[in-house]
Design an enzyme around this catalytic site. Structure first.
Site, short mmCIF file in Angstrom:
data_model
loop_
_atom_site.label_atom_id
_atom_site.label_comp_id
_atom_site.label_asym_id
_atom_site.label_seq_id
_atom_site.Cartn_x
_atom_site.Cartn_y
_atom_site.Cartn_z
N HIS A 71 1.95 11.16 -8.52
CA HIS A 71 2.65 9.89 -8.71
C HIS A 71 4.08 10.16 -9.13
O HIS A 71 4.32 10.96 -10.04
CB HIS A 71 1.98 9.09 -9.83
N TYR B 7 -11.25 4.10 -8.51
CA TYR B 7 -12.58 4.12 -7.87
C TYR B 7 -13.58 4.84 -8.77
O TYR B 7 -14.72 4.42 -8.93
CB TYR B 7 -12.52 4.84 -6.51
N ILE C 113 0.84 -1.19 0.00
CA ILE C 113 0.00 0.00 0.00
C ILE C 113 0.88 1.25 0.00
O ILE C 113 0.62 2.22 -0.70
CB ILE C 113 -0.91 0.03 1.27
N THR C 114 1.94 1.21 0.78
CA THR C 114 2.81 2.35 1.05
C THR C 114 3.27 3.10 -0.19
O THR C 114 3.74 2.49 -1.16
CB THR C 114 4.05 1.85 1.82
N GLU C 115 3.18 4.41 -0.14
CA GLU C 115 3.68 5.29 -1.20
C GLU C 115 5.05 5.81 -0.80
O GLU C 115 5.34 5.97 0.38
CB GLU C 115 2.70 6.47 -1.35
N GLU D 221 -1.78 5.98 -17.60
CA GLU D 221 -1.52 7.40 -17.42
C GLU D 221 -0.16 7.70 -18.03
O GLU D 221 0.56 6.77 -18.43
CB GLU D 221 -1.60 7.81 -15.93
#
Lengths: 303, 397, 397, 303
Positions: free
Chosen positions: A246, A158, A95-97, A208
């Site tokens: 990002h 989402y 999960i970690t960014e 993207e």
């Protein structure tokens, strides 16, 4: 790979506030969260989930574990993942960014050697609507169905899941491979998984700008994927050389002196079009293209 | 985060990569205390490349010329940037100039070594002959030798060049670099090598675990063109719509939609995704509040388009922050004092219009909270964009 | 090569392992300039352990006491060694004392982490409770946590102790250590940890690639009890036979044979095996010549037993070196001046007897070369040993 | 593993003076030295052996390679060995002495993963008398026969080979596992190889003080070896804590505070005796014990 409701799940960094909240969400969705690990918290419980100091202690107490979901600080994530691999866990969701890219390189060398699937980093993970939540997807936007959804971005995933659901198109699986520059699992890996998944009829691929994952995916789809695919690429108008959020979504050759057009939206859309993959211009066009590809009645013909 | 040439060379020197004797020049008169013998090269220490072509690098033979040249360089803007410091360096007679670099290749997810015998300013040549070696497994010196051989080197140059590449790799992994580049690597007639110019870019996400790098750049603090991930990013100077989103993909999709609908974004703010380890609902709210405060004070912003897909923070709490922000910035008499006079003349004192698209839990409560401030809440993104664009056009008159 | 405590602690400090404020004291009067507040601990900086038990560590409360204690410690020999330096360190109230170490385990061929909750002077207790963690694959922090848990730690101590172990491991690999030990690691009532004493041993073979370690020990150059691999090693002070061999195994087998035959070696010299990368026939000959020169000058040596199995150097060339050495050291009138008077009185001025066992190529030529100097060459090792021992017994009279 | 005369051999560091001499010795003994590698010397020849700048270049020029013999500087040996492994070579002989132990740890992690045999470091290598020389053994002391000889020391191995040869006992194979503290191949590995080798009738194991290799070997012989074994241990009288030459041949617990009796000659001899392995008191007793174990007439009964 195992994405059935029988998946036995560990949460590393479970004592982190964010992990504690999502542990409960996963449990409520029916996911078998069998243990958590947070050094120094051994012996405590989080939402009735037993917490251990080490992964190997969790394993010896609760038995086999299929997947671990890692919520630690980004500088501790490599160690957490290596600990999981050393303990024999072969599915990891990061999960970690903000994990340093060279930590990811180290992890991926190990993961490739041990045939470990690494989803992420900077990813909300995997959801099998109605069955399994391996991550932090908000479940209210998803509904069971036959569209496989692969993306690089959390909230945009989402958004598109919600569009699909509102258009009556449920999802067989939703995965976000992550927004950082160096990622564990790739588009081709997930295309293959969904191509083989009997519940998936069509795949929606949300790309993207930045990198060449979409170009590689387009090539792979043309070569190896039998099911229909619909694509979308975000960032056509993003300012060059600026980070939108990002680490991976940036158009700028890393080597100052080597200009290159790889990474632009145009390059990606062209690659999809060359592979005869319909490309949506905006998110709400995706359900229309999906219905067209499945020869379902679309909104327009419905009206 | 990029380092300046002289900072990169300090790292080179500490690692044993050969560099020329040099001195940092903070003002022209520092040249009176120059220890390096003339002739000397004076180089503008700026982040952008291209300085050589525009006069940022000058050879000088004596103190008088050096001071004059330094004054010129200090006053020369390179891509909009003035140097805070020059580097005075010994002159070197290179017989050949090579290009060497290490960076991360995203596709193969490995570091890659790059090299060409055609370095220097003629970049096109370097690219044509560029050789690549992917560091598949843990690095060992043979990867560097493989590069040297692919570059076409022979004899002792194999070892001298690969030894530089080895040291570059050590710097690359020890400091979590995105890029390390030596261009040119000067090669003398006797086969001696020298890093004549260098570029180092440190990975932003890893910066915090290298405190010694803070010390390296401390003297020029705040001079690097780095933006915090949570800051407002300018787009078109004549745009009207500020975009506020959570998550990079959603932000990009939203700006694409604004353009497609005929609008022009002036700036965007990504208040961050929920995958940050330090994420908390309180922090998200804080970022949103700060961002709105800044945007509403910029009188060039006609419309703020907020598009949030909230997972952990209920929509009514988000709505509360938006409503309070709007309330705070309804123009009051005393608030006028804080507006710059020219803006005051050019622009009306009205606040920007708010277009709010929120999805998540507690949407109905959010709707009623916003309604009390005459803000309507939309759940359809396309509609929100259309509304924002038409409001911006109305406001243009 | 061992480091002294204060040198080890300099490395600890640079790596972020918590150590107390301390100062190096080179002479008692340095204590007048002490910055650390009293009470202070004065510690003898010697290589041997056990200093605590014999008075090499003293607590002092003021400058007068400190100077007196320092004088005492400077004059205190610990296992035959006088300190060149003391360490003055702040006093620390430890609630518990742990033992931590990292070393290489030869059997599993991996580094191993060691830890015990019972550290400090009571080593027996530490050993009984010692926990081991083998670093099977590349190190990662979880190995350190595994040790902390095996040691029986709980709560925040898991992280604070494993973080020290992590940093010890970094020092271990970055500096090619044979051993890094913290004993005791002090633990305060609040769970804070502190390295109170430390030991670091650097691998001899790797020393040359760590130039910064030279700088660390430069001030005390030559003070470490390290012997060069090519030097003569003393054995029994009342022995008579000096053994010269090539290769460690052959050297050991030969000394075993000498003892078995009733002889007593006074020293041995291993002139090195042919697996050294810098080996050359010239170098081997040089070592042999140097060694023989030294041994023949030691008048306590009755017999020099040379046992060489030569691979690359033909036996006749070896014989030539032995013959010249013998020739050079046949006592001459003027050479007596170089002998110390006491030796001159105690010993006759004769040279030691030579027993030469050589196998390899050109043995016959070697035999004739030695014969001209009245030295017989043997090819049977047992016979050579028997002859050396009986010559030593004859000489004893 | 391949110890036949068909073994195709590479020499890394062939331009080093020592390697150049031994390359010729190996060739003269009939070993197929097919290539050498020394960076910067590509294109030259050493005793008619073609020299390359990289291992992979040697492979593509001369074809398959079974074994590499490494003569480089000790600090360059790890890299040379990793280069060989990356190129697919699975037998490595490290002649070089003084390789830092942590370099050996790195190499062995990689070697174990790739099932690569590493002989040495600080070893004269392997000889199959009359057939193959992989290293620097002086061939004149050896003669073909049925005694397998395993040792930790170079010149002492030659001494014992010579004693055996003089006693009429030829050797099936001679190997020295090396004198450093951290070694690639182990006594048990070679005991197994020789136990399976049809030309070997009896094994002579030459140990020395330091470490616990002999204790481990004694245990392994008792458990797994069918052929007779004769042992010898050098260093019974070596001074404690002093290095005689081998980094590995030292009796001293590395951890100052942990005294231990492992590593002494007594411990090793006791281990062999417990396993009913005859132990020679001195080198020249070895042939006698070998003959006794093989029920051959010994010198004494001969006279």
């Amino acid at each position: 790979m195992n994405f059935t409701p029988q998946n036995r799940v560990l949460i590393q960094g479970i004592a982190e506030p964010l992990a504690t909240v999502h542990a409960l969400h996963m449990k409520r969705y029916g996911t078998h969260v069998v243990a958590g690990v947070s050094p120094g918290y051994g012996g405590t419980k989080v939402h009735e989930i037993p917490v251990f100091d080490l992964v190997e202690m969790a394993l010896s107490a609760v038995g086999e574990i299929d997947t671990t979901i890692i919520f630690t600080h980004p500088y501790a994530a490599l160690d957490a993942a290596l600990e999981a691999i050393a303990a024999g866990i072969r599915q990891i969701v990061l999960i970690t960014e903000g994990i340093p890219p060279l930590d990811m390189v180290k992890l991926l060398r190990k993961a490739e050697m041990t045939e470990t699937l690494v989803v992420g980093p900077n990813s909300p993970g995997v959801i099998v609507p109605g069955q399994l939540l391996l991550g932090i997807h908000p479940v209210e936007f998803y509904t069971p169905g036959s569209v496989g959804l692969i993306s690089r971005s959390g909230t945009l995933t989402y958004e598109i899941a919600r569009e699909l659901t509102l258009a009556g198109l449920g999802q067989s699986m939703g995965v976000c491979i992550g927004g950082d520059a160096i990622m564990g699992s790739s588009f081709p890996q997930w295309l293959e998984i969904m191509d083989e998944d009997e519940h998936t009829e069509i795949i929606v691929l949300v790309g993207e700008i930045g990198g060449d994952s979409e170009e590689a995916a387009a090539h792979y789809i043309a070569e190896a994927i039998d099911k229909p695919v619909v694509a979308y690429v975000a960032g056509q108008t993003a300012p060059k050389g600026r980070r939108v959020g990002h680490a991976g979504a940036i158009i700028a050759s890393q080597i100052s002196t080597l200009g290159s057009e790889i990474g632009t939206a145009v390059s990606k859309i062209t690659a999809f079009e060359r592979a005869n993959i319909p490309v949506a211009n905006y998110p709400s066009q995706i359900p229309t293209l999906v219905k067209k590809a499945l020869r379902l009645p679309t909104k327009h013909s419905n009206v | 985060m990029d380092l300046l040439e002289y900072q990169a060379k300090e790292l080179f020197r500490a690692m044993g990569i050969p560099v020329l004797p040099s001195q940092r020049i903070e003002r022209p008169k520092d040249l009176k205390g120059l220890i390096i013998p003339y002739p000397v090269v004076l180089k503008s220490q700026v982040y952008s490349g291209e300085r050589g072509r525009v006069g940022g690098v000058r050879f000088v033979e004596n103190t008088i010329d050096a001071i004059a040249a330094a004054q010129t360089i200090f006053n020369l803007s390179i891509m909009g940037e003035y140097p805070k410091v020059l580097l005075a360096e010994a002159k070197y007679d290179a017989d050949q100039e090579f290009y060497l670099a290490i960076t991360l290749n995203r596709s193969v997810r490995r570091p890659v070594l790059l090299g060409s015998q055609k370095g220097g300013i003629d970049v096109e040549m370097a690219i044509d002959q560029m050789q690549h070696v992917v560091v598949e497994q843990e690095f060992s010196a043979y990867y560097a030798r493989r590069l040297a051989l692919k570059m076409g080197l022979e004899g002792k140059l194999i070892e001298s060049v690969s030894s530089v590449v080895e040291k570059m790799y050590q710097l690359f992994v020890q400091n979590d670099l995105d890029l390390i580049e030596i261009n040119p690597l000067g090669v003398s007639t006797t086969g001696e090598v020298m890093a004549l110019d260098g570029k180092i870019s440190v990975n932003d996400d890893a910066w915090a675990r290298h405190p010694h790098l803070d010390a390296l750049i401390a003297k020029l603090e705040g001079s690097s063109p780095q933006s915090s991930p949570m800051s407002i990013v300018p787009m078109e100077s004549d745009g009207q719509i500020a975009i506020v989103c959570n998550g990079a993909g959603l932000t990009m999709a939203t700006m694409d939609l604004v353009y497609q609908a005929g609008g022009k974004p002036i700036s965007f703010l990504n208040i961050g995704s929920e995958t940050r380890a330090d994420f908390s609902p309180a922090q998200l709210k804080h970022h949103l509040k700060d961002g709105l405060d800044q945007l509403t004070q910029n009188k060039q912003v006609k419309v703020v388009l907020i598009n949030l897909i909230s997972n952990l923070v209920p929509c009514d709490e988000v709505a509360e922050i938006i409503a309070s922000s709007v309330k705070r910035h309804v123009p009051k008499t005393n608030s006028l004092k804080r507006i710059r006079p020219d803006t005051l003349i050019a622009q009306a004192t009205r606040s920007p219009a708010m277009v709010v698209r929120l999805v998540g839990s507690e949407c109905e409560r959010a709707q009623s909270r916003l309604a009390s401030n005459q803000i309507s809440l939309l759940d359809n993104l396309d509609e929100a964009v259309t509304q924002a664009v038409s409001l911006a056009k109305v406001g243009r008159g």
